[in-house]
Design a protein around this motif. Structure first.
Motif, PDB file in Angstrom:
ATOM      1  N   VAL A 173      54.610  52.937  60.129  1.00 29.22           N
ATOM      2  CA  VAL A 173      54.514  51.500  59.851  1.00 29.22           C
ATOM      3  C   VAL A 173      53.270  51.194  59.022  1.00 29.22           C
ATOM      4  O   VAL A 173      53.326  50.446  58.032  1.00 29.22           O
ATOM      5  CB  VAL A 173      54.504  50.704  61.172  1.00 29.22           C
ATOM      6  CG1 VAL A 173      54.194  49.234  60.913  1.00 29.22           C
ATOM      7  CG2 VAL A 173      55.838  50.855  61.887  1.00 29.22           C
ATOM      8  N   VAL A 174      52.130  51.762  59.398  1.00 28.71           N
ATOM      9  CA  VAL A 174      50.893  51.500  58.664  1.00 28.71           C
ATOM     10  C   VAL A 174      50.995  52.031  57.232  1.00 28.71           C
ATOM     11  O   VAL A 174      50.561  51.375  56.279  1.00 28.71           O
ATOM     12  CB  VAL A 174      49.683  52.114  59.399  1.00 28.71           C
ATOM     13  CG1 VAL A 174      48.413  51.985  58.552  1.00 28.71           C
ATOM     14  CG2 VAL A 174      49.481  51.434  60.752  1.00 28.71           C
ATOM     15  N   ALA A 175      51.604  53.201  57.054  1.00 31.37           N
ATOM     16  CA  ALA A 175      51.779  53.762  55.702  1.00 31.37           C
ATOM     17  C   ALA A 175      52.627  52.823  54.838  1.00 31.37           C
ATOM     18  O   ALA A 175      52.339  52.629  53.651  1.00 31.37           O
ATOM     19  CB  ALA A 175      52.422  55.135  55.785  1.00 31.37           C
ATOM     20  N   THR A 176      53.672  52.236  55.424  1.00 31.60           N
ATOM     21  CA  THR A 176      54.515  51.297  54.683  1.00 31.60           C
ATOM     22  C   THR A 176      53.722  50.073  54.253  1.00 31.60           C
ATOM     23  O   THR A 176      53.859  49.579  53.127  1.00 31.60           O
ATOM     24  CB  THR A 176      55.712  50.870  55.552  1.00 31.60           C
ATOM     25  OG1 THR A 176      56.465  52.034  55.921  1.00 31.60           O
ATOM     26  CG2 THR A 176      56.615  49.906  54.802  1.00 31.60           C
ATOM     27  N   LEU A 177      52.866  49.574  55.133  1.00 29.75           N
ATOM     28  CA  LEU A 177      52.037  48.419  54.798  1.00 29.75           C
ATOM     29  C   LEU A 177      51.001  48.768  53.729  1.00 29.75           C
ATOM     30  O   LEU A 177      50.706  47.945  52.853  1.00 29.75           O
ATOM     31  CB  LEU A 177      51.344  47.896  56.058  1.00 29.75           C
ATOM     32  CG  LEU A 177      52.284  47.314  57.121  1.00 29.75           C
ATOM     33  CD1 LEU A 177      51.531  47.046  58.416  1.00 29.75           C
ATOM     34  CD2 LEU A 177      52.942  46.037  56.618  1.00 29.75           C
ATOM     35  N   VAL A 178      50.436  49.955  53.800  1.00 33.13           N
ATOM     36  CA  VAL A 178      49.483  50.402  52.777  1.00 33.13           C
ATOM     37  C   VAL A 178      50.142  50.401  51.401  1.00 33.13           C
ATOM     38  O   VAL A 178      49.511  50.073  50.387  1.00 33.13           O
ATOM     39  CB  VAL A 178      48.926  51.793  53.139  1.00 33.13           C
ATOM     40  CG1 VAL A 178      48.229  52.434  51.949  1.00 33.13           C
ATOM     41  CG2 VAL A 178      47.968  51.688  54.320  1.00 33.13           C
ATOM     42  N   ASP A 179      51.434  50.755  51.366  1.00 34.51           N
ATOM     43  CA  ASP A 179      52.169  50.750  50.094  1.00 34.51           C
ATOM     44  C   ASP A 179      52.326  49.342  49.530  1.00 34.51           C
ATOM     45  O   ASP A 179      52.404  49.149  48.319  1.00 34.51           O
ATOM     46  CB  ASP A 179      53.569  51.359  50.280  1.00 34.51           C
ATOM     47  CG  ASP A 179      53.529  52.856  50.472  1.00 34.51           C
ATOM     48  OD1 ASP A 179      52.468  53.459  50.232  1.00 34.51           O
ATOM     49  OD2 ASP A 179      54.559  53.416  50.877  1.00 34.51           O
ATOM     50  N   ALA A 180      52.391  48.322  50.407  1.00 36.17           N
ATOM     51  CA  ALA A 180      52.803  46.980  49.985  1.00 36.17           C
ATOM     52  C   ALA A 180      51.677  45.958  49.909  1.00 36.17           C
ATOM     53  O   ALA A 180      51.833  44.930  49.249  1.00 36.17           O
ATOM     54  CB  ALA A 180      53.885  46.457  50.935  1.00 36.17           C
ATOM     55  N   PHE A 181      50.542  46.201  50.586  1.00 39.55           N
ATOM     56  CA  PHE A 181      49.479  45.196  50.685  1.00 39.55           C
ATOM     57  C   PHE A 181      48.195  45.693  50.023  1.00 39.55           C
ATOM     58  O   PHE A 181      47.929  46.892  49.963  1.00 39.55           O
ATOM     59  CB  PHE A 181      49.208  44.849  52.144  1.00 39.55           C
ATOM     60  CG  PHE A 181      50.285  44.000  52.770  1.00 39.55           C
ATOM     61  CD1 PHE A 181      50.124  42.631  52.888  1.00 39.55           C
ATOM     62  CD2 PHE A 181      51.466  44.579  53.232  1.00 39.55           C
ATOM     63  CE1 PHE A 181      51.116  41.841  53.463  1.00 39.55           C
ATOM     64  CE2 PHE A 181      52.458  43.802  53.805  1.00 39.55           C
ATOM     65  CZ  PHE A 181      52.287  42.422  53.909  1.00 39.55           C
ATOM     66  N   ASP A 182      47.386  44.742  49.577  1.00 38.89           N
ATOM     67  CA  ASP A 182      46.086  45.088  48.988  1.00 38.89           C
ATOM     68  C   ASP A 182      45.114  45.600  50.043  1.00 38.89           C
ATOM     69  O   ASP A 182      44.336  46.518  49.793  1.00 38.89           O
ATOM     70  CB  ASP A 182      45.473  43.856  48.294  1.00 38.89           C
ATOM     71  CG  ASP A 182      46.356  43.321  47.192  1.00 38.89           C
ATOM     72  OD1 ASP A 182      46.613  44.072  46.237  1.00 38.89           O
ATOM     73  OD2 ASP A 182      46.794  42.160  47.290  1.00 38.89           O
ATOM     74  N   ILE A 183      45.138  44.968  51.217  1.00 34.37           N
ATOM     75  CA  ILE A 183      44.239  45.337  52.312  1.00 34.37           C
ATOM     76  C   ILE A 183      45.047  45.425  53.592  1.00 34.37           C
ATOM     77  O   ILE A 183      45.863  44.540  53.877  1.00 34.37           O
ATOM     78  CB  ILE A 183      43.120  44.292  52.513  1.00 34.37           C
ATOM     79  CG1 ILE A 183      42.395  44.010  51.201  1.00 34.37           C
ATOM     80  CG2 ILE A 183      42.121  44.743  53.572  1.00 34.37           C
ATOM     81  CD1 ILE A 183      41.565  42.755  51.236  1.00 34.37           C
ATOM     82  N   VAL A 184      44.810  46.475  54.363  1.00 34.20           N
ATOM     83  CA  VAL A 184      45.454  46.625  55.667  1.00 34.20           C
ATOM     84  C   VAL A 184      44.345  46.803  56.707  1.00 34.20           C
ATOM     85  O   VAL A 184      43.568  47.753  56.649  1.00 34.20           O
ATOM     86  CB  VAL A 184      46.418  47.831  55.694  1.00 34.20           C
ATOM     87  CG1 VAL A 184      47.053  47.959  57.076  1.00 34.20           C
ATOM     88  CG2 VAL A 184      47.493  47.685  54.625  1.00 34.20           C
TER      89      VAL A 184
END
Length: 205
Positions: A79-90
């Motif tokens: 899940v975190v990897a997917t967010l890293v792909d899509a957001f500027d900051i996680v």
């Protein structure tokens, strides 16, 4: 970045970097508030009880914020990897210790995608949930609330001293004093308190 925090990051908050923050949600929000206020998209993971009003007071743009409930352990890194792909900051707050291999993969993913991975409870002093050393580690070394005197008044501001250590370009230790929060609820450089509220009880007729 917010101007009061710039001395900690002379080169700015670099894309592809990892920042670890020890046990301070307010410091983490102050860090991400700068880019959030410039329309960068921010995902927050594992902080479903985050106070949105407090985040907004510190400068986080709620229109560019997505809060994600803590994923179950088997799918956390995915899940975190997917967010890293899509957001500027996680911004993540792991609820359990993350495996070293997963941490390295997420660090590499952020570097490859040009996002910033901020890990709350990911400092450099051991016993943290994040086993991989971040590029920059922030910690509050001292904290003092102001506003109470002789049993009267109310808490109005907190002055903290923040230390930044890290690797490579961030290897030299840096310090800054901040009002976090300042009297207006935001973030300010840690000089004298701009407005001192009366500390004595007001008499009534």
């Amino acid at each position: 970045m917010l101007e009061p925090m710039q001395p900690l990051f002379p080169e700015g908050l670099r894309r592809g970097s990892t920042v670890g923050i020890e046990r301070s949600t307010s410091l983490a929000l102050a860090l991400v508030a700068g880019p959030s206020g410039e329309s960068s998209w921010l995902a927050v993971v594992g902080m479903s009880s985050l106070g949105l009003a407090a985040a907004a007071e510190l400068g986080v743009d709620l229109e560019h914020l997505v809060v994600v409930a803590d994923p179950p352990a088997p799918s956390w890194s995915t899940v975190v990897a997917t967010l890293v792909d899509a957001f500027d900051i996680v911004l993540v707050r792991p609820r359990r210790r993350i495996g070293a291999a997963d941490a390295r993969r997420l660090t590499a993913r952020a570097r490859e995608r040009g996002s910033v991975l901020v890990v709350l409870d990911g400092g450099s002093h051991g016993n943290t949930a994040w086993p991989d050393a971040p590029d920059v580690a922030l910690s509050i070394t001292s904290s003092e609330w102001h506003g109470i005197g002789n049993g009267h008044g109310h808490l109005s501001a907190r002055r903290v001293h923040v230390e930044a250590t890290g690797r490579r370009a961030a290897a030299r230790t840096r310090h800054v004093s901040l009002w976090l929060p300042a009297a207006d609820g935001g973030v300010a450089a840690g000089g004298e308190l701009a407005e001192v509220r009366p500390l004595r009880a007001e008499r009534t007729a």
